[in-house]
Design a protein around this motif. Sequence first.
Motif, PDB file in Angstrom:
ATOM      1  N   THR A 301       0.947  -1.208   0.114  1.00 48.01           N
ATOM      2  CA  THR A 301      -0.032  -0.074  -0.007  1.00 48.01           C
ATOM      3  C   THR A 301       0.814   1.284  -0.022  1.00 48.01           C
ATOM      4  OG1 THR A 301      -1.690  -1.259   1.312  1.00 48.01           O
ATOM      5  CG2 THR A 301      -1.920   1.332   1.329  1.00 48.01           C
ATOM      6  N   ALA A 302       1.913   1.296   0.839  1.00 48.91           N
ATOM      7  CA  ALA A 302       2.790   2.513   1.071  1.00 48.91           C
ATOM      8  C   ALA A 302       3.596   2.720  -0.474  1.00 48.91           C
ATOM      9  CB  ALA A 302       3.709   2.324   2.063  1.00 48.91           C
ATOM     10  N   ALA A 303       3.918   1.509  -1.199  1.00 54.00           N
ATOM     11  CA  ALA A 303       4.526   1.700  -2.440  1.00 54.00           C
ATOM     12  C   ALA A 303       3.612   2.426  -3.439  1.00 54.00           C
ATOM     13  CB  ALA A 303       5.022   0.495  -2.806  1.00 54.00           C
ATOM     14  N   TRP A 304       2.301   1.869  -3.597  1.00 58.75           N
ATOM     15  CA  TRP A 304       1.332   2.442  -4.662  1.00 58.75           C
ATOM     16  C   TRP A 304       0.937   3.699  -4.259  1.00 58.75           C
ATOM     17  CZ3 TRP A 304       1.204   0.220  -8.921  1.00 58.75           C
ATOM     18  CH2 TRP A 304       1.363  -1.212  -9.154  1.00 58.75           C
ATOM     19  N   GLN A 305       0.975   4.122  -2.822  1.00 60.76           N
ATOM     20  CA  GLN A 305       0.671   5.549  -2.598  1.00 60.76           C
ATOM     21  C   GLN A 305       1.744   6.335  -3.190  1.00 60.76           C
ATOM     22  OE1 GLN A 305      -0.073   5.105   1.529  1.00 60.76           O
ATOM     23  NE2 GLN A 305      -2.420   4.729   1.389  1.00 60.76           N
ATOM     24  N   ALA A 306       2.979   6.074  -2.919  1.00 57.78           N
ATOM     25  CA  ALA A 306       4.078   6.800  -3.379  1.00 57.78           C
ATOM     26  C   ALA A 306       3.975   6.919  -5.169  1.00 57.78           C
ATOM     27  CB  ALA A 306       5.354   6.157  -2.978  1.00 57.78           C
ATOM     28  N   ALA A 307       3.635   5.938  -5.556  1.00 56.48           N
ATOM     29  CA  ALA A 307       3.544   5.996  -7.106  1.00 56.48           C
ATOM     30  C   ALA A 307       2.390   6.781  -7.545  1.00 56.48           C
ATOM     31  CB  ALA A 307       3.045   4.491  -7.451  1.00 56.48           C
ATOM     32  N   ALA A 308       1.261   6.839  -6.767  1.00 54.58           N
ATOM     33  CA  ALA A 308       0.149   7.553  -7.162  1.00 54.58           C
ATOM     34  C   ALA A 308       0.572   9.118  -6.967  1.00 54.58           C
ATOM     35  CB  ALA A 308      -1.079   7.508  -6.240  1.00 54.58           C
ATOM     36  N   GLN A 309       1.414   9.505  -6.045  1.00 51.14           N
ATOM     37  CA  GLN A 309       1.949  10.874  -5.727  1.00 51.14           C
ATOM     38  C   GLN A 309       3.175  11.264  -6.559  1.00 51.14           C
ATOM     39  OE1 GLN A 309       0.834  13.107  -3.777  1.00 51.14           O
ATOM     40  NE2 GLN A 309       2.415  14.602  -4.867  1.00 51.14           N
ATOM     41  N   SER A 310       3.639  10.239  -7.372  1.00 51.88           N
ATOM     42  CA  SER A 310       4.851  10.578  -8.164  1.00 51.88           C
ATOM     43  C   SER A 310       3.955  11.075  -9.532  1.00 51.88           C
ATOM     44  CB  SER A 310       5.491   9.439  -8.566  1.00 51.88           C
ATOM     45  OG  SER A 310       6.483   9.606  -9.677  1.00 51.88           O
ATOM     46  N   ALA A 311       2.867  10.543  -9.932  1.00 51.53           N
ATOM     47  CA  ALA A 311       2.182  11.225 -10.922  1.00 51.53           C
ATOM     48  C   ALA A 311       1.688  12.446 -10.821  1.00 51.53           C
ATOM     49  CB  ALA A 311       1.408  10.232 -11.609  1.00 51.53           C
ATOM     50  N   GLN A 312       1.500  12.583  -9.587  1.00 54.24           N
ATOM     51  CA  GLN A 312       0.858  14.279  -9.384  1.00 54.24           C
ATOM     52  C   GLN A 312       1.798  15.225  -9.477  1.00 54.24           C
ATOM     53  OE1 GLN A 312      -2.462  15.158  -8.344  1.00 54.24           O
ATOM     54  NE2 GLN A 312      -2.855  12.908  -8.642  1.00 54.24           N
ATOM     55  N   ARG A 372       5.278  16.324  -1.187  1.00 54.88           N
ATOM     56  CA  ARG A 372       4.434  15.120  -0.721  1.00 54.88           C
ATOM     57  C   ARG A 372       5.158  13.691  -1.471  1.00 54.88           C
ATOM     58  NH1 ARG A 372      -1.457  17.523  -1.945  1.00 54.88           N
ATOM     59  NH2 ARG A 372      -1.618  19.148  -0.070  1.00 54.88           N
ATOM     60  N   LEU A 373       5.951  13.802  -2.333  1.00 52.20           N
ATOM     61  CA  LEU A 373       6.227  12.607  -3.018  1.00 52.20           C
ATOM     62  C   LEU A 373       7.513  12.168  -2.164  1.00 52.20           C
ATOM     63  CD1 LEU A 373       6.985  10.382  -5.152  1.00 52.20           C
ATOM     64  CD2 LEU A 373       8.128  12.028  -6.470  1.00 52.20           C
ATOM     65  N   GLN A 374       8.223  12.918  -1.612  1.00 51.60           N
ATOM     66  CA  GLN A 374       9.285  12.755  -0.858  1.00 51.60           C
ATOM     67  C   GLN A 374       8.792  12.167   0.521  1.00 51.60           C
ATOM     68  OE1 GLN A 374      12.544  12.616  -1.845  1.00 51.60           O
ATOM     69  NE2 GLN A 374      13.179  11.624  -0.055  1.00 51.60           N
ATOM     70  N   GLN A 375       7.490  12.611   1.037  1.00 50.79           N
ATOM     71  CA  GLN A 375       7.021  12.138   2.237  1.00 50.79           C
ATOM     72  C   GLN A 375       6.697  10.757   2.093  1.00 50.79           C
ATOM     73  OE1 GLN A 375       4.008  14.853   3.839  1.00 50.79           O
ATOM     74  NE2 GLN A 375       5.046  16.610   2.829  1.00 50.79           N
ATOM     75  N   ALA A 376       6.103  10.497   0.717  1.00 48.72           N
ATOM     76  CA  ALA A 376       5.287   9.316   0.559  1.00 48.72           C
ATOM     77  C   ALA A 376       6.691   8.191   0.343  1.00 48.72           C
ATOM     78  CB  ALA A 376       4.677   8.955  -0.638  1.00 48.72           C
ATOM     79  N   LEU A 377       7.712   8.364  -0.201  1.00 48.31           N
ATOM     80  CA  LEU A 377       8.871   7.637  -0.274  1.00 48.31           C
ATOM     81  C   LEU A 377       9.389   7.285   1.043  1.00 48.31           C
ATOM     82  CD1 LEU A 377      10.708   9.306  -3.307  1.00 48.31           C
ATOM     83  CD2 LEU A 377       9.454   7.165  -3.110  1.00 48.31           C
ATOM     84  N   GLU A 378       9.579   8.510   2.050  1.00 47.00           N
ATOM     85  CA  GLU A 378      10.135   8.367   3.266  1.00 47.00           C
ATOM     86  C   GLU A 378       8.831   7.454   4.006  1.00 47.00           C
ATOM     87  OE1 GLU A 378      12.661   8.955   4.524  1.00 47.00           O
ATOM     88  OE2 GLU A 378      13.445  10.212   3.093  1.00 47.00           O
ATOM     89  N   ALA A 379       7.611   7.474   3.952  1.00 47.76           N
ATOM     90  CA  ALA A 379       6.434   6.593   4.558  1.00 47.76           C
ATOM     91  C   ALA A 379       6.702   5.099   3.929  1.00 47.76           C
ATOM     92  CB  ALA A 379       5.073   7.027   4.017  1.00 47.76           C
ATOM     93  N   TYR A 380       7.235   4.902   2.800  1.00 55.00           N
ATOM     94  CA  TYR A 380       7.490   3.673   2.264  1.00 55.00           C
ATOM     95  C   TYR A 380       8.748   2.925   2.913  1.00 55.00           C
ATOM     96  CZ  TYR A 380       9.134  -0.076  -0.687  1.00 55.00           C
ATOM     97  OH  TYR A 380       9.494  -1.254  -1.077  1.00 55.00           O
ATOM     98  N   GLN A 381       9.789   3.888   3.101  1.00 54.28           N
ATOM     99  CA  GLN A 381      10.944   3.183   3.932  1.00 54.28           C
ATOM    100  C   GLN A 381      10.682   2.819   5.529  1.00 54.28           C
ATOM    101  OE1 GLN A 381      13.960   2.682   2.810  1.00 54.28           O
ATOM    102  NE2 GLN A 381      14.000   3.463   0.939  1.00 54.28           N
ATOM    103  N   ALA A 382       9.753   3.792   6.116  1.00 58.64           N
ATOM    104  CA  ALA A 382       9.308   3.689   7.370  1.00 58.64           C
ATOM    105  C   ALA A 382       8.483   2.406   7.440  1.00 58.64           C
ATOM    106  CB  ALA A 382       8.476   4.735   7.886  1.00 58.64           C
ATOM    107  N   SER A 383       7.506   2.232   6.477  1.00 61.06           N
ATOM    108  CA  SER A 383       6.890   0.958   6.458  1.00 61.06           C
ATOM    109  C   SER A 383       7.526  -0.405   6.376  1.00 61.06           C
ATOM    110  CB  SER A 383       5.750   0.905   5.408  1.00 61.06           C
ATOM    111  OG  SER A 383       6.309   0.800   4.166  1.00 61.06           O
ATOM    112  N   VAL A 384       8.697  -0.317   5.791  1.00 59.04           N
ATOM    113  CA  VAL A 384       9.561  -1.305   5.654  1.00 59.04           C
ATOM    114  C   VAL A 384      10.398  -1.620   6.889  1.00 59.04           C
ATOM    115  CG1 VAL A 384      11.588  -2.464   4.284  1.00 59.04           C
ATOM    116  CG2 VAL A 384       9.731  -1.235   3.129  1.00 59.04           C
TER     117      VAL A 384
END
Length: 514
Positions: A301-312, A372-384
């Motif tokens: 989920t965290a990875a897909w959320q980062a992907a969605a924000q990347s397109a933004q 926001r993209l960078q936040q999502a990437l950090e959230a992905y790292q945090a989820s791992v």
Amino acid sequence: MIKLARTRVNIWTKGAALAACLGAVACAPLGPDFQEPQVDWLANWQPELYGPMQNGSPATDLSQWWQRFNDPVLNELIVAAREQSPSLKIAGLRILESRALLGVASGARYPQVQQISAQGAYAGKKRGGGEYRDFTTSQAAFTIGWEMDFWGRFRRAVESADAAYFASLSNYHDAQVLLASQVASLYYGIKTTLQRIEIAQNNLTLQERSYEITEQLFNEGQDSELDLQQAKSQYLSTKATIPGLRLALQQQRNALSALLSRAPNDLPELETIDSTLPQVDAQTVTDIPAQLILRRPDVRTAAWQAAAQSAQVGIAEADLYPSLSLFGTVGWSGNDIDIVDDVISVAAGPSLSWNIFNYGRIKNNVRMQDARLQQALEAYQASVLNAAREIDDAANRVAQTQISQQILDEALTAAERSLAIATRRYQEGYSDFQRVLDAQASTFRQSDRAVTNRGDHIAAIIGLYQALGGGWQQANIDTIVPANTRETLEQRTDWGDLLKAPLDYPPEQGHTHE
């Protein structure tokens, strides 16, 4: 007038051809092309206790790990929870929501303006000699406008909505993982509490008998009041633990009822269960934890959320450049005056718009989306990181509760032997009654601790399966939208094929890009 209209149709045709050529050579979408971040430390990470604690036969499928407890009641409860759980229903409806949003984004790639307008008017005109002549006029037009996706704005929007849809699927899987763990934990928590109540009641019966004996001896003048008060204190102390255990039992039952979307204590499945706890160990899995972490639904989920924000980011960058659109209008106007002909008009051509004096707002929007993209990437790292911590904690908890159980079982055996010896020596007159009371108290404490730890060990195994991301099955349209919910939605809104069409999954589960 018809001749003029044909001329404008030629303009429309040429404009359309020009736009088609521009569309064919349109540049790649603006913004970053998302790649799932690498987790450098994960490749070499291996919990020390992960290998030693693996017992039993290999098992790669953790989707129904609770089957290893071989408990039909637990199986029945989890099936019921998956059918009725409010949290799972909400997660399923969010898939429908994201599916609809994906349709909105996909529709923006086609002509964005498709408008039919019409109007009529009634009028009167004064002629010579004071005579009035009434007449009506009417107009109708069809207008179409199509912004070409020259900078990839709409392609990025579809990409973002697509990733958000996949995130909603992963979130549904994560809800399944949590639900299975919660049901199993509460079920065995109930059985553990039942066994603790039984132990307390058995000890209470024994201590009540001791209290009665000391009271009788005291009344006969054969024993001191000290023995009487100590026996009474121990009896009442044990008795006081039972209301708290019964309260905990009721709270556990109510929590389980809520997971099943039932009224409090509506659990007919539990009427025939006993307090027996299974003897289980965590079984092995063929994949190493690093591989399992990246497949955990919350990590996906965290990875897909980062992907969605990347397109933004690309959507925001497109506002920095001019937008090219095609427009066309077919109009008709007429009246009932015989001397004036009806008019048909056709107009078409390209248009250009560019916010050249608002770059501060646009650029800062790009920066905001990038942050926001960078936040999502950090959230992905945090989820791992959190997933690794949970696996390591769960593995240690399984190992340590297993070690503790061996010690507590030995301590309980010693306490029971001590009670038997103290009772016999008292009956033979070799020791006072205080030794018996002490042995009874020790046996009660050790019994309760052994059962509590056994329940903790089962909970640790359940927690390990949850930490490994086990307990989810691939969603389908029938599971996320039960028949009664589908009927309600169809009565309220036209859902088209969204309530029937199969769910789309990414080409390879566990990757956010092809």
